[in-house]
Design a protein around this motif. Sequence first.
Motif, PDB file in Angstrom:
ATOM      1  N   ARG A  99       0.597  -1.269   0.288  1.00  0.00           N
ATOM      2  CA  ARG A  99      -0.324   0.480  -0.274  1.00  0.00           C
ATOM      3  C   ARG A  99       1.124   0.913  -0.164  1.00  0.00           C
ATOM      4  NH1 ARG A  99      -2.669  -1.677   4.281  1.00  0.00           N
ATOM      5  NH2 ARG A  99      -0.924  -0.215   5.470  1.00  0.00           N
ATOM      6  N   GLY A 100       0.612   2.057  -0.648  1.00  0.00           N
ATOM      7  CA  GLY A 100       1.241   3.112  -1.044  1.00  0.00           C
ATOM      8  C   GLY A 100       2.810   3.777  -1.043  1.00  0.00           C
ATOM      9  N   ALA A 101       2.787   1.722  -2.120  1.00  0.00           N
ATOM     10  CA  ALA A 101       4.238   2.347  -2.802  1.00  0.00           C
ATOM     11  C   ALA A 101       3.935   2.366  -4.469  1.00  0.00           C
ATOM     12  CB  ALA A 101       5.044   1.078  -2.933  1.00  0.00           C
ATOM     13  N   GLY A 102       4.892   3.173  -5.142  1.00  0.00           N
ATOM     14  CA  GLY A 102       4.481   3.260  -6.683  1.00  0.00           C
ATOM     15  C   GLY A 102       5.566   1.759  -7.670  1.00  0.00           C
ATOM     16  N   VAL A 103       5.931   0.911  -7.242  1.00  0.00           N
ATOM     17  CA  VAL A 103       6.272   0.009  -8.044  1.00  0.00           C
ATOM     18  C   VAL A 103       6.195  -1.687  -6.541  1.00  0.00           C
ATOM     19  CG1 VAL A 103       7.234  -1.254  -9.480  1.00  0.00           C
ATOM     20  CG2 VAL A 103       7.799   0.737  -9.588  1.00  0.00           C
ATOM     21  N   VAL A 104       4.915  -2.272  -7.229  1.00  0.00           N
ATOM     22  CA  VAL A 104       4.895  -2.880  -5.973  1.00  0.00           C
ATOM     23  C   VAL A 104       5.361  -4.610  -7.077  1.00  0.00           C
ATOM     24  CG1 VAL A 104       3.723  -4.462  -4.418  1.00  0.00           C
ATOM     25  CG2 VAL A 104       3.492  -2.173  -4.756  1.00  0.00           C
ATOM     26  N   HIS A 105       6.036  -5.733  -6.641  1.00  0.00           N
ATOM     27  CA  HIS A 105       6.404  -7.266  -7.485  1.00  0.00           C
ATOM     28  C   HIS A 105       5.795  -7.604  -6.650  1.00  0.00           C
ATOM     29  CE1 HIS A 105       8.179  -9.388  -9.888  1.00  0.00           C
ATOM     30  NE2 HIS A 105       8.760  -9.904  -9.536  1.00  0.00           N
ATOM     31  N   ALA A 121       4.352 -17.543  -9.136  1.00  0.00           N
ATOM     32  CA  ALA A 121       4.025 -17.142 -10.303  1.00  0.00           C
ATOM     33  C   ALA A 121       4.034 -15.942 -10.132  1.00  0.00           C
ATOM     34  CB  ALA A 121       2.955 -16.829 -10.962  1.00  0.00           C
ATOM     35  N   ALA A 122       4.504 -14.312 -11.362  1.00  0.00           N
ATOM     36  CA  ALA A 122       4.632 -12.589 -10.293  1.00  0.00           C
ATOM     37  C   ALA A 122       4.130 -12.035 -11.053  1.00  0.00           C
ATOM     38  CB  ALA A 122       5.750 -13.023 -10.492  1.00  0.00           C
ATOM     39  N   ALA A 123       3.792 -10.848 -10.355  1.00  0.00           N
ATOM     40  CA  ALA A 123       2.953  -9.534 -10.771  1.00  0.00           C
ATOM     41  C   ALA A 123       3.841  -8.355 -10.762  1.00  0.00           C
ATOM     42  CB  ALA A 123       1.150  -9.594 -10.921  1.00  0.00           C
ATOM     43  N   THR A 124       3.400  -7.596 -11.150  1.00  0.00           N
ATOM     44  CA  THR A 124       4.176  -5.920 -10.878  1.00  0.00           C
ATOM     45  C   THR A 124       2.869  -5.172 -10.902  1.00  0.00           C
ATOM     46  OG1 THR A 124       6.092  -7.181 -12.129  1.00  0.00           O
ATOM     47  CG2 THR A 124       5.500  -4.987 -11.476  1.00  0.00           C
ATOM     48  N   VAL A 125       3.065  -4.249 -10.358  1.00  0.00           N
ATOM     49  CA  VAL A 125       1.727  -3.282 -10.450  1.00  0.00           C
ATOM     50  C   VAL A 125       2.558  -1.964 -10.236  1.00  0.00           C
ATOM     51  CG1 VAL A 125      -0.537  -2.235  -9.470  1.00  0.00           C
ATOM     52  CG2 VAL A 125      -0.282  -4.246  -8.822  1.00  0.00           C
ATOM     53  N   VAL A 126       2.595  -1.182 -11.235  1.00  0.00           N
ATOM     54  CA  VAL A 126       3.162   0.337 -11.439  1.00  0.00           C
ATOM     55  C   VAL A 126       2.623   1.186 -10.919  1.00  0.00           C
ATOM     56  CG1 VAL A 126       4.987   1.516 -12.896  1.00  0.00           C
ATOM     57  CG2 VAL A 126       4.290  -1.162 -12.986  1.00  0.00           C
ATOM     58  N   SER A 150      16.939  -6.143 -10.544  1.00  0.00           N
ATOM     59  CA  SER A 150      17.169  -5.290 -11.632  1.00  0.00           C
ATOM     60  C   SER A 150      16.682  -4.898 -12.813  1.00  0.00           C
ATOM     61  CB  SER A 150      18.572  -5.971 -12.220  1.00  0.00           C
ATOM     62  OG  SER A 150      19.297  -6.013 -10.681  1.00  0.00           O
ATOM     63  N   LEU A 151      15.507  -5.328 -13.079  1.00  0.00           N
ATOM     64  CA  LEU A 151      14.684  -4.869 -14.288  1.00  0.00           C
ATOM     65  C   LEU A 151      13.870  -4.232 -14.137  1.00  0.00           C
ATOM     66  CD1 LEU A 151      14.733  -8.533 -16.263  1.00  0.00           C
ATOM     67  CD2 LEU A 151      15.650  -6.578 -17.351  1.00  0.00           C
ATOM     68  N   LEU A 152      13.115  -4.151 -13.107  1.00  0.00           N
ATOM     69  CA  LEU A 152      11.760  -3.985 -12.640  1.00  0.00           C
ATOM     70  C   LEU A 152      12.230  -2.758 -11.338  1.00  0.00           C
ATOM     71  CD1 LEU A 152       9.724  -6.677 -12.191  1.00  0.00           C
ATOM     72  CD2 LEU A 152       9.747  -4.904 -14.022  1.00  0.00           C
ATOM     73  N   SER A 153      13.229  -2.451 -10.544  1.00  0.00           N
ATOM     74  CA  SER A 153      13.409  -1.609  -9.788  1.00  0.00           C
ATOM     75  C   SER A 153      12.212  -1.325  -8.983  1.00  0.00           C
ATOM     76  CB  SER A 153      14.079  -0.160 -10.350  1.00  0.00           C
ATOM     77  OG  SER A 153      14.219   0.560  -9.152  1.00  0.00           O
ATOM     78  N   PRO A 154      11.569  -2.322  -8.352  1.00  0.00           N
ATOM     79  CA  PRO A 154      10.154  -2.384  -7.220  1.00  0.00           C
ATOM     80  C   PRO A 154      10.760  -1.767  -6.235  1.00  0.00           C
ATOM     81  CG  PRO A 154      11.221  -4.058  -7.305  1.00  0.00           C
ATOM     82  CD  PRO A 154      12.223  -3.842  -8.452  1.00  0.00           C
ATOM     83  N   ASP A 155       9.597  -0.627  -5.933  1.00  0.00           N
ATOM     84  CA  ASP A 155       9.838  -0.119  -3.986  1.00  0.00           C
ATOM     85  C   ASP A 155       9.825  -1.662  -2.783  1.00  0.00           C
ATOM     86  OD1 ASP A 155       9.579   2.938  -4.130  1.00  0.00           O
ATOM     87  OD2 ASP A 155       8.278   2.127  -5.388  1.00  0.00           O
ATOM     88  N   VAL A 156       8.864  -2.602  -3.342  1.00  0.00           N
ATOM     89  CA  VAL A 156       8.152  -3.552  -2.189  1.00  0.00           C
ATOM     90  C   VAL A 156       7.968  -4.653  -2.888  1.00  0.00           C
ATOM     91  CG1 VAL A 156       6.418  -3.995  -0.730  1.00  0.00           C
ATOM     92  CG2 VAL A 156       6.942  -1.691  -0.707  1.00  0.00           C
TER      93      VAL A 156
END
Lengths: 328, 328
Positions: A127-133, A142-147, A252-258
């Motif tokens: 919650r509140g983070a820019g990029v969440v992987h 499995a994985a998903a990313t929210v930008v 390295s590819l996505l630079s997530p915050d969380v």
Amino acid sequence: MQYMIGIDLGGTNIVCGLVNERYEMVDKVKRPTEAALGVDHVLDKMADMIDELFAKTGLDRSHLLAVGAGIPGFIDPERGVSIFASNLKWHDVDVAGRLSVKVGVPVFIDNDVRMYVYGEAMSGAGRGAGVVHGVTIGTGLAAATVVNGELYYGSGFMAGELGHVAIDGETTPCGCGLTGCLESVVSATGIVRQAKQALEAGRDSILRESYERGELSAAHVSQAYDEGDALAVDILTYTGQVLGKGLAYSISLLSPDVIVIGGGGALAGERLFTSVRDTLQRSVYYGYLERLTIRPGELIDDGGVIGSAAFAKNRAEKLRHAAAGGAM
Amino acid sequence: MQYMIGIDLGGTNIVCGLVNERYEMVDKVKRPTEAALGVDHVLDKMADMIDELFAKTGLDRSHLLAVGAGIPGFIDPERGVSIFASNLKWHDVDVAGRLSVKVGVPVFIDNDVRMYVYGEAMSGAGRGAGVVHGVTIGTGLAAATVVNGELYYGSGFMAGELGHVAIDGETTPCGCGLTGCLESVVSATGIVRQAKQALEAGRDSILRESYERGELSAAHVSQAYDEGDALAVDILTYTGQVLGKGLAYSISLLSPDVIVIGGGGALAGERLFTSVRDTLQRSVYYGYLERLTIRPGELIDDGGVIGSAAFAKNRAEKLRHAAAGGAM
């Protein structure tokens, strides 16, 4: 207050929840899926569960904004179609179209993993983070990313099969056609497989008893780890190393915050995370780790329902905005 | 017709190009960077090069929409600041602000790798594709991703350091603090290092002659490969395998339509790509590969300039749209 329905459709059960605008679960019901009885049976049951929730809670149905459903397998979220779900035996099912006729509000669908990660991003550990992987560790991985509040899809809505990257030194054949997939190690199934293979090779461990009773589970491995069992420690350390090496690429590819780790495998918690963090220290540029937090999911049981409801709200509001002539 | 200026700023040279709306290079000039003479010297030189291009081409300067500059190192493209560029010795330089005062139009900056990949996505090997993942192989290795015409940034604008993931079995210390980074193998530097180490260990190869003259380069390794030299074949095969294993994660996480391989290392072409493709067949779910094309860059020399110009156009138009009251 508006409400959304979130549905988490699994091979065994359907969980249907009534969720408010603050992404709080008001009430939920659970029924067996009975996919063998056909698509209409499943869709009718969903519609009945929605009726039941409004009857139970006494809320005004006119305040229902939309329905979201997380469905396993390959999904086309733009058309609302389940392209292929092996455990439901669904092929090209127009879930959104058929269910929205039954329930009278717009229906939006997506892959169950993406719905879960979307829920964690909007209202859970991200919650509140820019990029969440998010990574779900269960039967598979499995994985998903929210930008910035939007799911990332990639070509063919296919991004996220981190569990199906073949890794060095592993030889387990995978249903996807590859050998030695990451999820053959990093999953509840993979943890149990590693334990069984070691026991069959004669390794000493307190896990042998539950193995011989035919009851060996990932939870037993976590328990044995807590008791200092060397085999369990080796398995969870190695599993964390493999996950860490995979996440080094995500970072390295996505630079997530969380990074949120969800699914049943998240129950291993620090037993796994310690090894993941140690591996990342050696595997990825420190500048990423300075800004990154790795957390277990907060919505383990309800994530799919809350994520589906949040997704439905997002899509319904976008549709309204577009219909009102605004740009998206 | 409107025009943009694209600038490719390197440690050695500045290339400045005048680019039209169809992303065609009208004319370009090249000057030594002389970063040691200070930031203002470099920025004044850029402004002079722009003047020179309009003088040479006789085009009307009032048709200049914006300037884009690709700069090595860490960039904050929103503020237009070069946060850190080690080879220029720049720290927190407000390039966009200072250069726009000198040239009288908006200036937009970004990392040089992202500018190159943006150029390939908009007007090169990735033209027309939804998701373009680009990798530049030169002195080092870095990646960038363009999603529906927009660069992907991640937290801290840091996404893309694929070259700094530590890989198994490699022991070369890296300036980033890790050991055995992917770029210690997959780069022109890494290819030469592998050849030198093998020759020093006594391996037989036609590369020994150029090695002993102190002239060994990645181009020599490609040439030796073409002559069937076993060491050169082993090096490019292994380099392709390491790149393929890294790209397996790019593919699973991002599901690109096109992967563009650029930079000097792309000159190895099929010598490298064959091994990359073989590795991907074994490493990633076939459904991704069915929709994916892997291509060498088309804009090798001009990519940075064209990408910077295209980026400037995109940003300038967005600013205008926002100023006109539209949503972005």
